[in-house]
Scaffold this motif. Structure first.
Motif, PDB file in Angstrom:
ATOM      1  N   SER A 101     -61.708 -21.080 -24.579  1.00  9.73           N
ATOM      2  CA  SER A 101     -61.360 -19.657 -24.704  1.00  9.73           C
ATOM      3  C   SER A 101     -59.872 -19.429 -24.955  1.00  9.73           C
ATOM      4  CB  SER A 101     -61.782 -18.901 -23.440  1.00  9.73           C
ATOM      5  OG  SER A 101     -61.156 -19.435 -22.291  1.00  9.73           O
ATOM      6  N   VAL A 102     -59.056 -20.480 -24.892  1.00  8.34           N
ATOM      7  CA  VAL A 102     -57.627 -20.328 -25.167  1.00  8.34           C
ATOM      8  C   VAL A 102     -57.431 -20.189 -26.675  1.00  8.34           C
ATOM      9  CG1 VAL A 102     -55.334 -21.348 -24.944  1.00  8.34           C
ATOM     10  CG2 VAL A 102     -57.044 -21.696 -23.138  1.00  8.34           C
ATOM     11  N   ALA A 103     -56.822 -19.102 -27.096  1.00  5.47           N
ATOM     12  CA  ALA A 103     -56.629 -18.838 -28.519  1.00  5.47           C
ATOM     13  C   ALA A 103     -55.598 -19.803 -29.108  1.00  5.47           C
ATOM     14  CB  ALA A 103     -56.184 -17.398 -28.732  1.00  5.47           C
ATOM     15  N   LYS A 104     -55.750 -20.080 -30.385  1.00  2.00           N
ATOM     16  CA  LYS A 104     -54.855 -21.023 -31.070  1.00  2.00           C
ATOM     17  C   LYS A 104     -53.412 -20.527 -31.098  1.00  2.00           C
ATOM     18  CE  LYS A 104     -57.979 -24.086 -32.131  1.00  2.00           C
ATOM     19  NZ  LYS A 104     -57.956 -25.419 -31.471  1.00  2.00           N
ATOM     20  N   ASN A 105     -53.235 -19.209 -31.101  1.00  2.00           N
ATOM     21  CA  ASN A 105     -51.875 -18.666 -31.188  1.00  2.00           C
ATOM     22  C   ASN A 105     -51.198 -18.540 -29.829  1.00  2.00           C
ATOM     23  OD1 ASN A 105     -53.631 -16.590 -30.357  1.00  2.00           O
ATOM     24  ND2 ASN A 105     -52.255 -15.009 -31.117  1.00  2.00           N
ATOM     25  N   GLU A 106     -51.894 -18.901 -28.750  1.00  2.00           N
ATOM     26  CA  GLU A 106     -51.290 -18.799 -27.418  1.00  2.00           C
ATOM     27  C   GLU A 106     -50.361 -19.973 -27.157  1.00  2.00           C
ATOM     28  OE1 GLU A 106     -53.517 -17.517 -23.900  1.00  2.00           O
ATOM     29  OE2 GLU A 106     -55.190 -17.060 -25.237  1.00  2.00           O
ATOM     30  N   LYS A 107     -49.183 -19.660 -26.690  1.00  2.00           N
ATOM     31  CA  LYS A 107     -48.204 -20.686 -26.330  1.00  2.00           C
ATOM     32  C   LYS A 107     -48.366 -21.025 -24.853  1.00  2.00           C
ATOM     33  CE  LYS A 107     -43.241 -21.634 -26.253  1.00  2.00           C
ATOM     34  NZ  LYS A 107     -41.882 -21.066 -26.505  1.00  2.00           N
ATOM     35  N   ILE A 108     -48.637 -22.303 -24.563  1.00  2.00           N
ATOM     36  CA  ILE A 108     -48.794 -22.740 -23.169  1.00  2.00           C
ATOM     37  C   ILE A 108     -47.418 -22.851 -22.531  1.00  2.00           C
ATOM     38  CG2 ILE A 108     -49.761 -24.481 -21.631  1.00  2.00           C
ATOM     39  CD1 ILE A 108     -51.854 -23.101 -23.311  1.00  2.00           C
ATOM     40  N   LEU A 109     -47.144 -22.019 -21.542  1.00  2.00           N
ATOM     41  CA  LEU A 109     -45.853 -22.047 -20.853  1.00  2.00           C
ATOM     42  C   LEU A 109     -45.895 -22.940 -19.621  1.00  2.00           C
ATOM     43  CD1 LEU A 109     -45.060 -18.223 -21.083  1.00  2.00           C
ATOM     44  CD2 LEU A 109     -44.306 -20.051 -22.629  1.00  2.00           C
ATOM     45  N   THR A 110     -46.906 -22.749 -18.796  1.00  2.00           N
ATOM     46  CA  THR A 110     -47.063 -23.539 -17.573  1.00  2.00           C
ATOM     47  C   THR A 110     -48.555 -23.711 -17.292  1.00  2.00           C
ATOM     48  OG1 THR A 110     -45.024 -22.630 -16.625  1.00  2.00           O
ATOM     49  CG2 THR A 110     -46.545 -23.675 -15.098  1.00  2.00           C
ATOM     50  N   ALA A 111     -48.919 -24.909 -16.828  1.00  2.00           N
ATOM     51  CA  ALA A 111     -50.303 -25.175 -16.417  1.00  2.00           C
ATOM     52  C   ALA A 111     -50.278 -25.783 -15.027  1.00  2.00           C
ATOM     53  CB  ALA A 111     -50.992 -26.113 -17.407  1.00  2.00           C
ATOM     54  N   GLU A 112     -51.135 -25.269 -14.137  1.00  2.00           N
ATOM     55  CA  GLU A 112     -51.159 -25.716 -12.749  1.00  2.00           C
ATOM     56  C   GLU A 112     -52.569 -26.084 -12.319  1.00  2.00           C
ATOM     57  OE1 GLU A 112     -47.577 -22.733 -11.125  1.00  2.00           O
ATOM     58  OE2 GLU A 112     -49.690 -22.314 -10.655  1.00  2.00           O
ATOM     59  N   LEU A 113     -52.693 -27.195 -11.614  1.00  2.00           N
ATOM     60  CA  LEU A 113     -53.944 -27.579 -10.972  1.00  2.00           C
ATOM     61  C   LEU A 113     -53.879 -27.122  -9.521  1.00  2.00           C
ATOM     62  CD1 LEU A 113     -56.660 -29.121 -10.875  1.00  2.00           C
ATOM     63  CD2 LEU A 113     -55.332 -31.175 -10.261  1.00  2.00           C
ATOM     64  N   HIS A 114     -54.830 -26.284  -9.108  1.00  2.00           N
ATOM     65  CA  HIS A 114     -54.888 -25.770  -7.739  1.00  2.00           C
ATOM     66  C   HIS A 114     -56.028 -26.463  -7.003  1.00  2.00           C
ATOM     67  CE1 HIS A 114     -52.477 -21.824  -8.329  1.00  2.00           C
ATOM     68  NE2 HIS A 114     -52.269 -22.603  -9.374  1.00  2.00           N
ATOM     69  N   PRO A 219     -61.797 -26.002  -6.946  1.00  2.00           N
ATOM     70  CA  PRO A 219     -60.666 -26.467  -7.766  1.00  2.00           C
ATOM     71  C   PRO A 219     -60.500 -25.555  -8.980  1.00  2.00           C
ATOM     72  CG  PRO A 219     -62.094 -28.294  -7.158  1.00  2.00           C
ATOM     73  CD  PRO A 219     -62.816 -27.044  -6.757  1.00  2.00           C
ATOM     74  N   MET A 220     -59.253 -25.306  -9.342  1.00  2.00           N
ATOM     75  CA  MET A 220     -58.995 -24.319 -10.391  1.00  2.00           C
ATOM     76  C   MET A 220     -57.785 -24.734 -11.223  1.00  2.00           C
ATOM     77  SD  MET A 220     -58.473 -20.198  -9.890  1.00  2.00           S
ATOM     78  CE  MET A 220     -57.069 -20.443  -8.790  1.00  2.00           C
ATOM     79  N   LEU A 221     -57.884 -24.506 -12.511  1.00  2.00           N
ATOM     80  CA  LEU A 221     -56.762 -24.686 -13.428  1.00  2.00           C
ATOM     81  C   LEU A 221     -56.240 -23.304 -13.782  1.00  2.00           C
ATOM     82  CD1 LEU A 221     -55.010 -26.431 -15.368  1.00  2.00           C
ATOM     83  CD2 LEU A 221     -56.823 -26.137 -17.068  1.00  2.00           C
ATOM     84  N   VAL A 222     -54.924 -23.100 -13.690  1.00  2.00           N
ATOM     85  CA  VAL A 222     -54.301 -21.817 -14.001  1.00  2.00           C
ATOM     86  C   VAL A 222     -53.298 -22.023 -15.127  1.00  2.00           C
ATOM     87  CG1 VAL A 222     -52.928 -19.890 -13.139  1.00  2.00           C
ATOM     88  CG2 VAL A 222     -54.604 -20.995 -11.636  1.00  2.00           C
ATOM     89  N   LEU A 223     -53.463 -21.252 -16.201  1.00  2.00           N
ATOM     90  CA  LEU A 223     -52.554 -21.336 -17.346  1.00  2.00           C
ATOM     91  C   LEU A 223     -51.749 -20.055 -17.466  1.00  2.00           C
ATOM     92  CD1 LEU A 223     -54.765 -22.835 -20.211  1.00  2.00           C
ATOM     93  CD2 LEU A 223     -53.568 -24.007 -18.380  1.00  2.00           C
TER      94      LEU A 223
END
Length: 375
Positions: A101-114, A219-223
């Motif tokens: 569901s992450v769009a191609k034009n989205e810039k990943i700034l931070t990704a966290e594993l919770h 468990p959750m991934l947060v972008l």
């Protein structure tokens, strides 16, 4: 309902009424409203009742007020926060998150594993250790992660065994790899070791899994991402200008008759330019099934006259002042008086379920008229 939609569209993008049939006009209005929210189609409501992750609810309440209006535009990194639940749920300490569901034009700034750290079990015996080493790896070889080159270390740190709670690990580079090449997503591996680097059997520390524990501890991934959508029409100011906050209009707006545009003769005696309430009700529009918060918000709109001479309370620009003088003195034909328009806009935030039933927090610029002026 349609009255609400059309007034909101007037704030976002000018639309000239056409003599099209009522049904097609309504469909076009809702289509344009979806464009304002960066969507082609509204996401379907979840098939079954789902509780949003508490982290996402708390983040929304930190960023926005009850109506979704941004409290401080600098709190959120980027303009989108996406949450994903673990899809592996098979092997312990192995996690998989589907990012389609992450769009191609989205810039990943931070990704966290919770990960939620459980209390050590009473059956673990005497506690010989006070700390352990928790490491998070990006899996490169799905079937042989422990083989040389089968995994890559992303984060590692000492964790106390004396309490429980959430542990957050930064895994930004792995997620950037996965969004660039979806086939490279083989998931994550988490290991627990003693201070000397040796595995501990049984592990003195365990994390809640998606199978065996409450929804709120999965468990959750947060972008944190940015899709590049930024308002450029007016400067966005801080939230305090809206205090004290006016309540939403309690009465629902009536649906206008779709025959012809309203005659301008009814606008003959307007009050001076000022801000008026404009209730946007997501249930009325038909979006309440996928929007978690808010249920609606006050967009406000600007209405009134800009008569000569323009006082400071009209917040005129220099250009508007000159235009009003030219209009009043009839020095040039075809010059109208200045218009009453928003001169300060605020952003709002939506917490909602996307097409894959992931919970998303998204910030939209230029959605609330903070004040009005003659321009």
């Amino acid at each position: 309902m349609l009255g609400t939609v059309l007034l909101l569209l007037a704030l976002a993008k000018p639309v000239c009424p056409s003599p099209a049939p009522a049904a097609s006009w309504r469909a076009e209005a809702l289509k344009r409203l979806l464009e304002v929210f960066g969507m082609e189609d509204p996401p379907p409501p979840p098939a079954h009742f789902k509780q949003p992750p508490q982290y996402m609810v708390d983040l929304f309440n930190t960023v926005a007020n009850a109506d979704g209006v941004t409290k401080n535009p600098d709190i959120l990194e980027g303009n989108t926060v996406r949450s994903f639940l673990d899809k592996a749920q098979g092997e312990k300490m192995r996690f998989l998150f589907i990012l389609s569901s992450v769009a191609k034009n989205e810039k990943i700034l931070t990704a966290e594993l919770h990960l939620f750290r459980l209390w050590p079990r009473a059956t673990d015996g005497p506690k010989r250790h006070h700390f352990c080493q928790v490491s998070v790896y990006q899996v490169l070889e799905k079937n042989e992660p422990d083989a040389p080159g089968g995994k890559k270390l992303l984060a590692s740190r000492l964790v106390s065994l004396q309490d429980s709670g959430w542990e957050v690990f930064a895994i930004t580079q792995a997620v950037r790899d996965w969004t660039e090449d979806e086939s490279s997503n083989q998931g994550l591996l988490v290991t627990v070791q003693g201070l000397g680097g040796s595995p501990l059997e049984p592990p003195p520390l365990q994390f809640a899994s998606g199978r065996d524990h409450h929804e709120s501890k999965k468990p959750m991934l947060v972008l944190f991402t940015d899709d590049g959508r930024r308002g450029a029409s007016l400067p966005v100011a801080g939230f305090p200008d809206l205090q004290p906050r006016d309540p939403l209009v309690p009465a629902k707006m009536s649906v206008p008759k779709l025959t012809r545009p309203r005659s301008t003769r009814s606008l003959g005696h307007l009050q001076p330019c000022q801000r008026h309430p404009l209730s946007v009700d997501f249930e009325e529009i038909g979006w309440s099934g996928w929007i978690i918060s808010p249920r609606g918000y006050n967009a406000y709109h600007c209405k009134g006259s800009c008569p000569f001479p323009l006082g400071e309370n009209m917040r005129p620009t220099n250009h508007a002042t000159v235009q009003s003088i030219i209009n009043a003195l009839k020095l040039s034909e075809g010059v109208s008086s200045p218009c009453c328009v928003p001169d300060k806009l605020h952003s709002i935030n939506l917490l909602y379920f996307d097409d894959d039933e992931n919970v998303v927090l998204k910030q939209y610029d230029d959605m609330v008229a903070g004040s009005c002026g003659c321009h």
